[in-house]
Scaffold this motif. Structure first.
Motif, PDB file in Angstrom:
ATOM      1  N   LEU A   1       0.830  -1.198   0.000  1.00  0.00           N
ATOM      2  CA  LEU A   1       0.000   0.000   0.000  1.00  0.00           C
ATOM      3  C   LEU A   1       0.866   1.251   0.000  1.00  0.00           C
ATOM      4  N   PRO A   2       0.517   2.249  -0.819  1.00  0.00           N
ATOM      5  CA  PRO A   2       1.320   3.456  -0.859  1.00  0.00           C
ATOM      6  C   PRO A   2       1.054   4.390   0.319  1.00  0.00           C
ATOM      7  N   PHE A   3       0.091   4.067   1.157  1.00  0.00           N
ATOM      8  CA  PHE A   3      -0.222   4.860   2.328  1.00  0.00           C
ATOM      9  C   PHE A   3      -0.691   3.907   3.419  1.00  0.00           C
ATOM     10  N   PRO A   4      -0.550   4.282   4.684  1.00  0.00           N
ATOM     11  CA  PRO A   4      -0.782   3.334   5.765  1.00  0.00           C
ATOM     12  C   PRO A   4      -2.250   3.031   6.021  1.00  0.00           C
ATOM     13  N   ALA A   5      -2.530   1.764   6.309  1.00  0.00           N
ATOM     14  CA  ALA A   5      -3.858   1.329   6.707  1.00  0.00           C
ATOM     15  C   ALA A   5      -3.886   1.149   8.224  1.00  0.00           C
ATOM     16  N   PHE A   6      -5.097   1.170   8.798  1.00  0.00           N
ATOM     17  CA  PHE A   6      -5.220   1.163  10.253  1.00  0.00           C
ATOM     18  C   PHE A   6      -4.613  -0.089  10.880  1.00  0.00           C
ATOM     19  N   THR A   7      -4.741  -1.244  10.228  1.00  0.00           N
ATOM     20  CA  THR A   7      -4.203  -2.482  10.789  1.00  0.00           C
ATOM     21  C   THR A   7      -3.000  -2.980  10.003  1.00  0.00           C
ATOM     22  N   ASP A   8      -2.247  -2.052   9.422  1.00  0.00           N
ATOM     23  CA  ASP A   8      -1.050  -2.416   8.673  1.00  0.00           C
ATOM     24  C   ASP A   8       0.139  -2.542   9.616  1.00  0.00           C
ATOM     25  N   SER A   9       0.962  -3.585   9.429  1.00  0.00           N
ATOM     26  CA  SER A   9       2.261  -3.738  10.093  1.00  0.00           C
ATOM     27  C   SER A   9       2.192  -4.072  11.582  1.00  0.00           C
ATOM     28  N   GLY A  10       2.482  -5.318  11.905  1.00  0.00           N
ATOM     29  CA  GLY A  10       2.747  -5.740  13.275  1.00  0.00           C
ATOM     30  C   GLY A  10       1.658  -5.461  14.280  1.00  0.00           C
ATOM     31  N   VAL A  11       0.450  -5.938  14.031  1.00  0.00           N
ATOM     32  CA  VAL A  11      -0.673  -5.647  14.925  1.00  0.00           C
ATOM     33  C   VAL A  11      -0.404  -6.142  16.342  1.00  0.00           C
ATOM     34  N   VAL A  12       0.095  -7.362  16.478  1.00  0.00           N
ATOM     35  CA  VAL A  12       0.320  -7.931  17.808  1.00  0.00           C
ATOM     36  C   VAL A  12       1.324  -7.083  18.593  1.00  0.00           C
ATOM     37  N   GLN A  13       2.415  -6.731  17.962  1.00  0.00           N
ATOM     38  CA  GLN A  13       3.431  -5.917  18.641  1.00  0.00           C
ATOM     39  C   GLN A  13       2.891  -4.531  18.985  1.00  0.00           C
ATOM     40  N   ARG A  14       2.061  -3.977  18.133  1.00  0.00           N
ATOM     41  CA  ARG A  14       1.487  -2.652  18.399  1.00  0.00           C
ATOM     42  C   ARG A  14       0.544  -2.712  19.596  1.00  0.00           C
ATOM     43  N   VAL A  15      -0.276  -3.743  19.656  1.00  0.00           N
ATOM     44  CA  VAL A  15      -1.196  -3.887  20.787  1.00  0.00           C
ATOM     45  C   VAL A  15      -0.412  -4.064  22.085  1.00  0.00           C
ATOM     46  N   GLN A  16       0.625  -4.898  22.051  1.00  0.00           N
ATOM     47  CA  GLN A  16       1.441  -5.104  23.253  1.00  0.00           C
ATOM     48  C   GLN A  16       2.090  -3.797  23.711  1.00  0.00           C
ATOM     49  N   ALA A  17       2.574  -3.011  22.771  1.00  0.00           N
ATOM     50  CA  ALA A  17       3.210  -1.747  23.128  1.00  0.00           C
ATOM     51  C   ALA A  17       2.214  -0.777  23.762  1.00  0.00           C
ATOM     52  N   LEU A  18       0.980  -0.761  23.245  1.00  0.00           N
ATOM     53  CA  LEU A  18      -0.031   0.142  23.781  1.00  0.00           C
ATOM     54  C   LEU A  18      -0.513  -0.282  25.163  1.00  0.00           C
ATOM     55  N   LEU A  19      -0.456  -1.566  25.451  1.00  0.00           N
ATOM     56  CA  LEU A  19      -0.859  -2.052  26.769  1.00  0.00           C
ATOM     57  C   LEU A  19       0.253  -1.866  27.802  1.00  0.00           C
ATOM     58  N   ALA A  20       1.438  -1.484  27.337  1.00  0.00           N
ATOM     59  CA  ALA A  20       2.552  -1.200  28.234  1.00  0.00           C
ATOM     60  C   ALA A  20       2.617   0.307  28.506  1.00  0.00           C
ATOM     61  N   THR A  21       3.633   0.705  29.246  1.00  0.00           N
ATOM     62  CA  THR A  21       3.815   2.119  29.570  1.00  0.00           C
ATOM     63  C   THR A  21       4.156   2.922  28.319  1.00  0.00           C
ATOM     64  N   ALA A  22       3.663   4.119  28.249  1.00  0.00           N
ATOM     65  CA  ALA A  22       3.950   4.985  27.097  1.00  0.00           C
ATOM     66  C   ALA A  22       5.452   5.224  26.980  1.00  0.00           C
ATOM     67  N   PRO A  23       5.995   5.193  25.766  1.00  0.00           N
ATOM     68  CA  PRO A  23       7.436   5.394  25.597  1.00  0.00           C
ATOM     69  C   PRO A  23       7.840   6.829  25.881  1.00  0.00           C
ATOM     70  N   ASP A  24       9.097   6.981  26.303  1.00  0.00           N
ATOM     71  CA  ASP A  24       9.630   8.320  26.517  1.00  0.00           C
ATOM     72  C   ASP A  24       9.683   9.059  25.183  1.00  0.00           C
ATOM     73  N   LYS A  25       9.424  10.355  25.201  1.00  0.00           N
ATOM     74  CA  LYS A  25       9.393  11.124  23.953  1.00  0.00           C
ATOM     75  C   LYS A  25      10.777  11.514  23.447  1.00  0.00           C
ATOM     76  N   ASN A  26      11.821  11.219  24.225  1.00  0.00           N
ATOM     77  CA  ASN A  26      13.202  11.471  23.777  1.00  0.00           C
ATOM     78  C   ASN A  26      13.397  12.887  23.250  1.00  0.00           C
ATOM     79  N   THR A  27      12.980  13.856  24.024  1.00  0.00           N
ATOM     80  CA  THR A  27      13.059  15.245  23.570  1.00  0.00           C
ATOM     81  C   THR A  27      14.498  15.726  23.378  1.00  0.00           C
ATOM     82  N   ILE A  28      15.451  15.051  24.010  1.00  0.00           N
ATOM     83  CA  ILE A  28      16.859  15.419  23.836  1.00  0.00           C
ATOM     84  C   ILE A  28      17.610  14.366  23.027  1.00  0.00           C
ATOM     85  N   THR A  29      17.527  13.110  23.465  1.00  0.00           N
ATOM     86  CA  THR A  29      18.288  12.057  22.785  1.00  0.00           C
ATOM     87  C   THR A  29      17.802  11.838  21.354  1.00  0.00           C
ATOM     88  N   GLY A  30      16.504  11.987  21.124  1.00  0.00           N
ATOM     89  CA  GLY A  30      15.983  11.796  19.774  1.00  0.00           C
ATOM     90  C   GLY A  30      16.600  12.747  18.760  1.00  0.00           C
TER      91      GLY A  30
END
Length: 293
Positions: free
Chosen positions: A234-263
């Motif tokens: 797909l030339p543009f992203p779909a809602f359930t595109d790419s690694g659904v299981v990993q995405r759900v697991q990440a959302l059920l965990a703590t929100a990632p740091d925004k890396n305002t400096i290291t990023g």
């Protein structure tokens, strides 16, 4: 010829391969930016090196014409380029140009079709949502998605797609597709880039609705209801595109740091380093003043 000329392309390609398998300890937004930057500079360095060798091989075949070329376009030692290197360089350069042209044409055609379709709800029972780039941006949704989700869940979907449009994720996808198409070794990097973009939009949606669990459940529900997976090209992203299981697991965990400096620091360092390598790919021997094989 200067064999060190291959160094910029080799280093950037090696970095791209490593990033295709490594887990990046960054917020998805910075991961996506880093992966896209490396993809772009790797393509520039590699294709630039191929073109550089092609030009010098042509100068070997036609020495009189070589006198019309600027000094920076030629190897510093004036040694002839062997056919065993020059002919493959010509072939790979032509193949890369053809591949880039084909991908660009297909991308443009698919985006045009999606823009026409996005003007109305897709009459399909398959739950589908796509962010379609363009002036103002559009979100393509199916009748099946509207029937399946309640108002709160639909807000999650539209916040997710709005993130794709707001951050112009289609440009990142185009870079990743171009890199994977012209340099097969970067296919894993492209896969990780697509995943990072979905995670970026997931985190934006979770922040907008204020409920990470709701976003996770919505993604899982839509994915389970689909009778077939999203197309990989797909030339543009779909809602359930790419690694659904990993995405759900990440959302059920703590929100990632925004890396305002290291990023920004990591992105700037990687961009500067690979950018310098890409710019040197055409004339590394001149840059370093080297004249040995």
């Amino acid at each position: 010829m200067i064999w060190l000329t291959f160094l910029p392309a080799g280093l950037t390609l090696a970095l791209g391969v490593v990033l295709g398998v490594a887990q990046l300890p960054l917020h998805p937004a910075w991961s996506a930016r880093l992966l896209a930057t490396v993809a772009a500079t790797t393509v520039v360095a590699t294709i630039g090196t191929l073109v550089f060798i092609t030009v010098n091989y042509a100068a070997t075949l036609f020495p009189r014409a070589a006198g019309q070329l600027p000094e920076w376009a030629l190897f510093g030692d004036d040694q002839p380029v062997p056919a065993g290197l020059g002919i493959p360089a010509i072939a790979l350069t032509c193949l890369s140009v053809l591949t880039a042209t084909r991908l660009s044409s297909r991308w443009a055609a698919e985006v045009r079709d999606a823009r026409r379709t996005s003007q109305e709800v897709v009459e399909s029972d398959v739950p589908l949502a796509l962010a379609v780039p363009g002036r103002g941006g559009e979100v393509l949704v199916s009748r099946g998605l509207l029937r399946m989700l309640d108002g709160t869940q639909l807000q999650v979907v539209f916040q997710h797609e709005a993130s794709h449009l707001r951050h112009r994720h289609h440009r990142y996808l185009a870079l990743g597709a171009l890199a994977a198409g012209t340099l097969p070794l970067l296919r894993s990097l492209n896969t990780r880039l697509r995943f990072a973009l979905e995670r970026w939009a997931d985190e934006d949606a979770a922040e907008a609705v204020g409920d990470r669990t709701l976003v996770a459940h919505t993604i899982a529900q839509v994915a389970l209801a689909r009778s077939s997976p999203e197309p990989a090209a797909l030339p543009f992203p779909a809602f359930t595109d790419s690694g659904v299981v990993q995405r759900v697991q990440a959302l059920l965990a703590t929100a990632p740091d925004k890396n305002t400096i290291t990023g920004p620091v990591i992105l700037a360092g990687a961009g500067l380093g690979t950018g310098l390598l890409a710019s040197a790919a055409w004339q590394l021997d001149h840059v370093l003043g080297l004249t040995f094989l």
